[in-house]
Design a protein around this motif. Structure first.
Motif, PDB file in Angstrom:
ATOM      1  N   LYS A   1      43.343  21.100  39.767  1.00  0.00           N
ATOM      2  CA  LYS A   1      43.166  20.385  41.133  1.00  0.00           C
ATOM      3  C   LYS A   1      44.615  20.174  42.129  1.00  0.00           C
ATOM      4  N   VAL A   2      44.102  20.722  43.296  1.00  0.00           N
ATOM      5  CA  VAL A   2      44.632  20.342  44.225  1.00  0.00           C
ATOM      6  C   VAL A   2      45.116  19.642  45.193  1.00  0.00           C
ATOM      7  N   SER A   3      45.056  17.511  45.120  1.00  0.00           N
ATOM      8  CA  SER A   3      44.389  17.189  46.220  1.00  0.00           C
ATOM      9  C   SER A   3      42.905  17.170  45.348  1.00  0.00           C
ATOM     10  N   GLY A   4      42.689  17.208  44.559  1.00  0.00           N
ATOM     11  CA  GLY A   4      41.026  16.471  44.079  1.00  0.00           C
ATOM     12  C   GLY A   4      40.107  17.935  44.031  1.00  0.00           C
ATOM     13  N   PHE A   5      40.965  19.357  44.763  1.00  0.00           N
ATOM     14  CA  PHE A   5      39.672  20.196  45.199  1.00  0.00           C
ATOM     15  C   PHE A   5      40.091  20.969  43.546  1.00  0.00           C
ATOM     16  N   PRO A   6      39.329  21.813  43.434  1.00  0.00           N
ATOM     17  CA  PRO A   6      39.151  23.170  42.206  1.00  0.00           C
ATOM     18  C   PRO A   6      40.286  23.925  42.770  1.00  0.00           C
ATOM     19  N   VAL A   7      40.515  24.487  41.392  1.00  0.00           N
ATOM     20  CA  VAL A   7      41.517  25.829  42.020  1.00  0.00           C
ATOM     21  C   VAL A   7      41.270  27.118  40.573  1.00  0.00           C
ATOM     22  N   TRP A   8      41.033  28.233  41.463  1.00  0.00           N
ATOM     23  CA  TRP A   8      41.114  29.544  39.887  1.00  0.00           C
ATOM     24  C   TRP A   8      41.978  30.119  40.670  1.00  0.00           C
ATOM     25  N   ASP A   9      41.733  31.055  39.677  1.00  0.00           N
ATOM     26  CA  ASP A   9      42.962  32.119  39.308  1.00  0.00           C
ATOM     27  C   ASP A   9      42.355  33.248  39.925  1.00  0.00           C
TER      28      ASP A   9
ATOM     29  N   TYR B   1      53.725  20.984  45.838  1.00  0.00           N
ATOM     30  CA  TYR B   1      53.995  20.801  47.236  1.00  0.00           C
ATOM     31  C   TYR B   1      52.549  20.473  47.798  1.00  0.00           C
ATOM     32  N   LEU B   2      51.383  20.851  47.819  1.00  0.00           N
ATOM     33  CA  LEU B   2      50.485  20.673  48.624  1.00  0.00           C
ATOM     34  C   LEU B   2      49.811  19.734  48.968  1.00  0.00           C
ATOM     35  N   ILE B   3      49.463  19.504  50.156  1.00  0.00           N
ATOM     36  CA  ILE B   3      48.607  18.763  50.352  1.00  0.00           C
ATOM     37  C   ILE B   3      47.269  18.698  51.300  1.00  0.00           C
TER      38      ILE B   3
ATOM     39  N   THR C   1      46.940  11.961  54.064  1.00  0.00           N
ATOM     40  CA  THR C   1      46.499  11.998  53.339  1.00  0.00           C
ATOM     41  C   THR C   1      46.052  12.709  51.889  1.00  0.00           C
ATOM     42  N   ALA C   2      46.100  13.074  50.995  1.00  0.00           N
ATOM     43  CA  ALA C   2      45.377  14.316  49.692  1.00  0.00           C
ATOM     44  C   ALA C   2      43.859  13.402  49.645  1.00  0.00           C
ATOM     45  N   SER C   3      42.934  14.736  49.428  1.00  0.00           N
ATOM     46  CA  SER C   3      42.199  13.539  49.177  1.00  0.00           C
ATOM     47  C   SER C   3      41.727  13.207  47.841  1.00  0.00           C
ATOM     48  N   GLY C   4      42.635  13.764  47.048  1.00  0.00           N
ATOM     49  CA  GLY C   4      41.886  13.913  45.699  1.00  0.00           C
ATOM     50  C   GLY C   4      43.550  13.573  45.295  1.00  0.00           C
ATOM     51  N   ASP C   5      43.306  13.448  43.344  1.00  0.00           N
ATOM     52  CA  ASP C   5      44.779  13.820  42.363  1.00  0.00           C
ATOM     53  C   ASP C   5      45.303  15.303  42.728  1.00  0.00           C
TER      54      ASP C   5
END
Length: 181
Positions: A1-9, A132-134, A146-150
């Motif tokens: 996850k990036v800032s709590g959002f799911p990541v796809w390849d 390095y992304l927020i 501030t990031a929405s999640g971890d």
């Protein structure tokens, strides 16, 4: 996850029902999510391309990486701007029909990392640079967001065909340290 959002390849569904390779990773964030970086950067390019839609290239000199973000709804910085850490540079988009969506059919952020300044899509895996992304659904409090999640380690071992975004319980910092070894 990036800032709590799911990541796809690096895969996209095409109208024919199959999958095709594409460079970078997609982050499943809603439209108008604020995008910033954890380190200072310089906006090197912003423009519109048929596939990317609105895109922006930001150089992060302290780590020697160029970040490309695409399918944007709105630019919040101009070419040449020196961007402090945490200050948003753009808002995500991707909704089909929006002028900044490019070939996207659903809201998300397309993201690439490169070790050189280049107009071409990046050949490298951006996942070690997720730290390095927020991303934030909330507007800045003052200038910074501030990031929405971890942010957890981003892995490209899964595909959208599994119905799951990649990731693990390992922190992004641990993943980047292991990648550097």
């Amino acid at each position: 996850k990036v800032s709590g959002f799911p990541v796809w390849d690096g895969m996209l569904r095409v109208d024919t029902g199959g999958w095709r390779d594409h460079h970078g990773l997609d982050i499943g964030c809603p439209e108008n999510t604020f995008i910033a970086f954890t380190v200072p950067g310089v906006v090197k390019y912003r423009g519109k391309y048929p596939k990317y839609g609105y895109l922006m290239d930001v150089h992060l000199p302290s780590i020697g990486i160029w970040m490309r973000i695409a399918h944007l709804n709105e630019y919040l910085a101009n070419v040449g701007d020196q961007i402090p850490a945490g200050v948003p540079v753009a808002k995500s988009g991707g909704r089909k029909g929006h002028p900044g969506a490019g070939n996207s059919s659903d809201p998300h952020l397309h993201w690439e990392a490169n070790t050189v300044e280049s107009a071409a899509p990046s050949p490298i895996d951006p996942s070690p640079y997720a730290q390095y992304l927020i991303l934030s659904k909330e507007p800045p409090a003052g200038q910074q967001i501030t990031a929405s999640g971890d942010t957890t380690a981003v892995s490209t071992s899964q595909t959208p065909e599994t119905g799951q975004g990649p990731g693990s319980q390992q922190s992004a910092q641990q993943s980047a340290q292991q990648s550097a070894q």
